[in-house]
Design an enzyme around this catalytic site. Structure first.
Site, PDB file in Angstrom:
ATOM      1  N   PHE A  15      -7.278   1.259  11.133  1.00 43.31           N
ATOM      2  CA  PHE A  15      -8.313   1.979  11.862  1.00 43.31           C
ATOM      3  C   PHE A  15      -9.415   1.030  12.335  1.00 43.31           C
ATOM      4  O   PHE A  15      -9.805   0.101  11.620  1.00 43.31           O
ATOM      5  CB  PHE A  15      -8.967   3.042  10.971  1.00 43.31           C
ATOM      6  CG  PHE A  15      -8.053   4.142  10.542  1.00 43.31           C
ATOM      7  CD1 PHE A  15      -7.965   5.321  11.256  1.00 43.31           C
ATOM      8  CD2 PHE A  15      -7.276   4.002   9.397  1.00 43.31           C
ATOM      9  CE1 PHE A  15      -7.123   6.350  10.848  1.00 43.31           C
ATOM     10  CE2 PHE A  15      -6.427   5.020   8.975  1.00 43.31           C
ATOM     11  CZ  PHE A  15      -6.351   6.196   9.708  1.00 43.31           C
ATOM     12  N   ASP A  16      -9.926   1.300  13.522  1.00 45.88           N
ATOM     13  CA  ASP A  16     -11.233   0.793  13.911  1.00 45.88           C
ATOM     14  C   ASP A  16     -12.270   1.495  13.045  1.00 45.88           C
ATOM     15  O   ASP A  16     -11.983   2.536  12.438  1.00 45.88           O
ATOM     16  CB  ASP A  16     -11.450   1.094  15.398  1.00 45.88           C
ATOM     17  CG  ASP A  16     -12.862   0.810  15.862  1.00 45.88           C
ATOM     18  OD1 ASP A  16     -13.344  -0.310  15.647  1.00 45.88           O
ATOM     19  OD2 ASP A  16     -13.485   1.742  16.429  1.00 45.88           O
TER      20      ASP A  16
END
Length: 244
Positions: A38-39
């Site tokens: 994930f960002d």
């Protein structure tokens, strides 16, 4: 990424918390991507207001003026110092120092969690997925964000600014996160809210999921052609765990 002032609104943000949800023993379930990276900003953590206000404080303090908020949003996802060097090279170091000082002092006050994200991470972890973060944020700031929002316990791998020499849209941070998770890029997904996230995921040979509740504009994200798009946490969960 290049964004306008019209952002896709997420569901009401949840207040920060220090406690993760309790996890039952892992029960592996079918998923198209056993590894998911994930960002952070605009994806797991609602830091858009914090980032914009940190930039504006730095510009006011060092240069006596503010910048267009839409321009600032377009920098989210890029390394901070690089953004300052490109925009105001003569003042970059002073701007960087002032941003970091004000941001650290105000993170706990302004950071928010997106509704449902913590629950999605808990379910993914219980389903046996390997989860991590690849961000252009400094490690100290990224760790602070995940801890404040009660997310750190679901994210055993955190690749931050200091871990690679090049950053998104280059694939290096994403590939390092997948490697540390023991995954395969061809069976991994990257989830982010910015065009730069989609580009980095594609460059890494990963599948890409764009979320529309952060700083990115939905039409710009769609034009980058991610493998999937999610408008809220429930839709993201259905994409990552499509069996139910």
């Amino acid at each position: 990424m290049t964004e306008s002032t019209e952002l896709t609104a997420p569901t009401a943000p949840t207040a920060p918390t220090e406690l993760p949800l309790p996890l039952p023993p892992p029960t592996p379930r079918p998923t198209p991507w056993p590894t998911v990276v994930f960002d952070l900003d605009g994806t797991l953590a609602d830091t858009v207001e914090l980032i914009v206000e940190s930039y504006q404080h730095a510009f006011r303090t060092v240069m006596g003026q503010e910048e267009d908020a839409a321009v600032i949003r377009s920098w989210i996802g890029r390394p901070l110092l690089a953004a300052f060097q490109a925009h105001a090279p003569r003042h970059a170091d002073a701007l960087y120092a002032e941003y970091l000082r004000w941001n650290a002092a105000n993170t706990e006050r302004l950071i928010r969690g997106y509704a449902g994200i913590r629950e999605v991470l808990a379910e993914l972890a219980t389903a046996g997925l390997r989860l991590g973060v690849a961000t252009s944020k400094r490690r100290e700031s990224a760790r602070q964000a995940t801890q404040l929002l009660g997310l750190a316990g679901y994210l055993p791998v955190l690749v931050a600014l200091e871990d690679t020499e090049v950053h998104k849209p280059e694939p290096a941070p994403l590939l390092l996160a997948v490697e540390r998770l023991g995954g395969d890029p061809g069976r991994a997904a990257y989830v982010g809210d910015a065009v730069v996230d989609v580009l980095a995921g594609k460059a890494a040979g990963m599948s890409t999921v764009a979320v529309t509740w952060g700083a990115g504009r939905a039409d710009a994200l769609a034009a980058a052609e991610p493998d999937a798009m999610a408008a809220d946490a429930a839709e993201l969960r259905r994409i990552l765990l499509p069996d139910g």
